[in-house]
Design a protein around this motif. Sequence first.
Motif, PDB file in Angstrom:
ATOM      1  N   ASP A  68       0.762  -1.112  -0.019  1.00  0.00           N
ATOM      2  CA  ASP A  68       0.062  -0.155  -0.102  1.00  0.00           C
ATOM      3  C   ASP A  68       0.756   1.237  -0.259  1.00  0.00           C
ATOM      4  OD1 ASP A  68      -2.238  -1.464   0.072  1.00  0.00           O
ATOM      5  OD2 ASP A  68      -2.568  -1.616   2.197  1.00  0.00           O
ATOM      6  N   LEU A  69       2.252   1.220  -0.302  1.00  0.00           N
ATOM      7  CA  LEU A  69       3.185   2.186  -0.373  1.00  0.00           C
ATOM      8  C   LEU A  69       3.268   2.879   0.825  1.00  0.00           C
ATOM      9  CD1 LEU A  69       1.904   4.141  -3.668  1.00  0.00           C
ATOM     10  CD2 LEU A  69       3.316   2.142  -3.403  1.00  0.00           C
ATOM     11  N   GLN A  70       3.336   2.442   1.913  1.00  0.00           N
ATOM     12  CA  GLN A  70       3.095   2.919   3.606  1.00  0.00           C
ATOM     13  C   GLN A  70       4.457   2.302   4.264  1.00  0.00           C
ATOM     14  OE1 GLN A  70      -0.692   1.540   4.502  1.00  0.00           O
ATOM     15  NE2 GLN A  70      -1.819   3.020   3.477  1.00  0.00           N
ATOM     16  N   GLY A  71       5.107   1.424   3.739  1.00  0.00           N
ATOM     17  CA  GLY A  71       6.367   1.054   4.299  1.00  0.00           C
ATOM     18  C   GLY A  71       7.398   0.445   3.561  1.00  0.00           C
ATOM     19  N   ILE A  72       8.503   0.074   4.091  1.00  0.00           N
ATOM     20  CA  ILE A  72       9.830  -0.814   3.304  1.00  0.00           C
ATOM     21  C   ILE A  72       9.779  -2.168   3.453  1.00  0.00           C
ATOM     22  CG2 ILE A  72      10.803   1.622   2.867  1.00  0.00           C
ATOM     23  CD1 ILE A  72      12.699   0.698   5.180  1.00  0.00           C
ATOM     24  N   GLY A  73       9.298  -2.562   4.665  1.00  0.00           N
ATOM     25  CA  GLY A  73       9.325  -4.268   5.025  1.00  0.00           C
ATOM     26  C   GLY A  73      10.357  -4.759   5.797  1.00  0.00           C
ATOM     27  N   TYR A  74      11.360  -3.736   5.977  1.00  0.00           N
ATOM     28  CA  TYR A  74      12.575  -4.348   6.807  1.00  0.00           C
ATOM     29  C   TYR A  74      12.892  -3.381   7.657  1.00  0.00           C
ATOM     30  CZ  TYR A  74      14.663  -1.520   2.982  1.00  0.00           C
ATOM     31  OH  TYR A  74      15.087  -0.702   1.948  1.00  0.00           O
ATOM     32  N   VAL A  75      13.894  -3.437   8.646  1.00  0.00           N
ATOM     33  CA  VAL A  75      14.421  -2.671   9.407  1.00  0.00           C
ATOM     34  C   VAL A  75      15.281  -1.913   8.789  1.00  0.00           C
ATOM     35  CG1 VAL A  75      15.720  -2.292  11.703  1.00  0.00           C
ATOM     36  CG2 VAL A  75      14.025  -3.928  11.610  1.00  0.00           C
ATOM     37  N   GLU A  76      15.387  -0.598   8.789  1.00  0.00           N
ATOM     38  CA  GLU A  76      16.641   0.046   8.424  1.00  0.00           C
ATOM     39  C   GLU A  76      17.184   1.079   9.154  1.00  0.00           C
ATOM     40  OE1 GLU A  76      16.403   2.468   4.163  1.00  0.00           O
ATOM     41  OE2 GLU A  76      15.709   4.019   5.785  1.00  0.00           O
ATOM     42  N   LEU A  77      18.626   1.003   9.274  1.00  0.00           N
ATOM     43  CA  LEU A  77      19.303   1.819  10.353  1.00  0.00           C
ATOM     44  C   LEU A  77      20.219   2.838   9.432  1.00  0.00           C
ATOM     45  CD1 LEU A  77      20.073   1.824  13.269  1.00  0.00           C
ATOM     46  CD2 LEU A  77      22.083   0.390  12.826  1.00  0.00           C
ATOM     47  N   THR A  78      20.176   3.999   9.928  1.00  0.00           N
ATOM     48  CA  THR A  78      20.674   5.292   9.352  1.00  0.00           C
ATOM     49  C   THR A  78      21.856   6.027  10.252  1.00  0.00           C
ATOM     50  OG1 THR A  78      19.043   5.239   7.759  1.00  0.00           O
ATOM     51  CG2 THR A  78      20.336   7.191   7.683  1.00  0.00           C
ATOM     52  N   PRO A  79      23.137   5.789  10.511  1.00  0.00           N
ATOM     53  CA  PRO A  79      23.848   6.723  10.882  1.00  0.00           C
ATOM     54  C   PRO A  79      23.958   7.739  10.085  1.00  0.00           C
ATOM     55  CG  PRO A  79      25.149   4.770  10.155  1.00  0.00           C
ATOM     56  CD  PRO A  79      23.569   4.619   9.689  1.00  0.00           C
ATOM     57  N   SER A  80      24.369   9.092  10.700  1.00  0.00           N
ATOM     58  CA  SER A  80      24.552  10.355   9.819  1.00  0.00           C
ATOM     59  C   SER A  80      25.604  11.293  10.572  1.00  0.00           C
ATOM     60  CB  SER A  80      23.148  10.948   9.620  1.00  0.00           C
ATOM     61  OG  SER A  80      22.551  11.082  10.677  1.00  0.00           O
ATOM     62  N   PHE A  81      26.096  12.121   9.766  1.00  0.00           N
ATOM     63  CA  PHE A  81      26.869  13.221  10.397  1.00  0.00           C
ATOM     64  C   PHE A  81      25.811  14.448   9.954  1.00  0.00           C
ATOM     65  CE2 PHE A  81      29.797  16.356   8.960  1.00  0.00           C
ATOM     66  CZ  PHE A  81      30.460  16.911  10.337  1.00  0.00           C
ATOM     67  N   ILE A  82      26.074  15.345  11.040  1.00  0.00           N
ATOM     68  CA  ILE A  82      25.262  16.866  10.581  1.00  0.00           C
ATOM     69  C   ILE A  82      26.199  17.905  11.183  1.00  0.00           C
ATOM     70  CG2 ILE A  82      23.004  17.985  11.342  1.00  0.00           C
ATOM     71  CD1 ILE A  82      22.054  15.397  12.246  1.00  0.00           C
ATOM     72  N   ALA A  83      26.291  18.942  10.088  1.00  0.00           N
ATOM     73  CA  ALA A  83      26.942  19.987  10.427  1.00  0.00           C
ATOM     74  C   ALA A  83      26.068  21.289  10.130  1.00  0.00           C
ATOM     75  CB  ALA A  83      28.283  20.100   9.653  1.00  0.00           C
ATOM     76  N   SER A  84      26.107  22.527  10.916  1.00  0.00           N
ATOM     77  CA  SER A  84      25.643  23.693  10.640  1.00  0.00           C
ATOM     78  C   SER A  84      26.574  24.880  10.738  1.00  0.00           C
ATOM     79  CB  SER A  84      24.378  23.922  11.624  1.00  0.00           C
ATOM     80  OG  SER A  84      23.304  22.933  11.336  1.00  0.00           O
ATOM     81  N   THR A  85      26.505  25.698   9.738  1.00  0.00           N
ATOM     82  CA  THR A  85      27.372  26.920  10.120  1.00  0.00           C
ATOM     83  C   THR A  85      26.785  28.013  11.186  1.00  0.00           C
ATOM     84  OG1 THR A  85      26.720  28.356   8.474  1.00  0.00           O
ATOM     85  CG2 THR A  85      28.078  26.467   7.865  1.00  0.00           C
ATOM     86  N   ARG A  86      27.653  28.694  11.792  1.00  0.00           N
ATOM     87  CA  ARG A  86      27.198  29.938  12.379  1.00  0.00           C
ATOM     88  C   ARG A  86      26.227  30.651  11.559  1.00  0.00           C
ATOM     89  NH1 ARG A  86      29.529  34.789  11.860  1.00  0.00           N
ATOM     90  NH2 ARG A  86      31.730  34.867  10.767  1.00  0.00           N
TER      91      ARG A  86
END
Length: 366
Positions: A233-251
């Motif tokens: 029904d286009l509402q899920g992906i059907g498996y566990v997904e794990l997403t590590p990420s890096f985030i940066a913001s300037t002043r």
Amino acid sequence: MRRLLLGVILLALAAAPARAQQDLSGQIERALGLVEDAVEQSFARALPLPAPSAGVSYSFDPATGNFQRDPSTFGQVYLERADSLGAGRVNVAVMYQYVTLDSLQGHDVSDLRTEDPIPFPGLLAAAELSNLKLSANVQQVLFAASYGITEALEASLAVPVIYSHIAVDAPIAAAAITPDGQLVQLNERVTSAKNSVGAGDVLLRGKYRFAELSDVHMAAGLTLRLPSGNVSDLQGIGYVELTPSFIASTRIFQPASWARLQGHFNGGIALDTYDVGNSEARWGFGFDWGVTDDLTAGIAFLAQNQFERVAPEGTFTVPRCKSDLVTCASDPSVRMGSQQLYGLSGDRPDYYDFSIGGRGALWRDT
């Protein structure tokens, strides 16, 4: 969808031995299944998720000993910022988005075409899958809550509720020569439509700001996606997904009174815990442009790059005839070359999105 299409094809080939039907019909079934998978993932996985950031923010003023509202409103909708909410703060958000599918591997989904008839090897039979029309769209309401555990650490929970619409329209023609020399022809139109409402995949997100330099703040993020949504029904992906990420913001830079600028970068890897080869890189960059104290525009470029192909090479390759359908079925001499089923190749998908949006304060400081 694929069961309906194959049912019509096999009806046309009922006079032929069952074993002789299996090779090409099996290949078409696999290919159509991958078309369905590609459509499902175009929504459930490629749909950009709004960032769980607050609409307004406060910072501690040591001169007064109180928290005061920051002079700018964050403009980004899809990019995370490195700074967290702050200890003990709660942010609750409701976000709506509407998305419709308009292309698949660069082809218009309302007119996917297979140019020539497809012969069945070893049989005096052929099928014509001239065009396939797909219609798919979702309307998503995302409920999200974030809590600042410490000044540098925050956690978020997001639950989407999704209304989805899927429709298929495909004319199918088939011709076969029976063992007694009779011509059997079949012309059908396969149509199917389904609407559904349900909860999507639950998202658990955490973020920790580990560096505060003079010009840039940096954070590490982790998102856990739990497969609670219905894939078909286009509402899920059907498996566990794990997403590590890096985030940066300037002043925040302010070259003019009407331009407060802040840049953001997000990068991560969405790991498919069931099939690592199906994992993908996700990254994006953009900036906030504060026009006034209460209005900030957000501009972002978002990308998703899958590691492997959607399907092995040749999955969508089928034989072809340079003739009309009846001649293709009755005269093996016109069978030559190959073609891509509905123009698809199964190459590794890349998704690129350009987002222009913004946020504005509607009522006081909330």
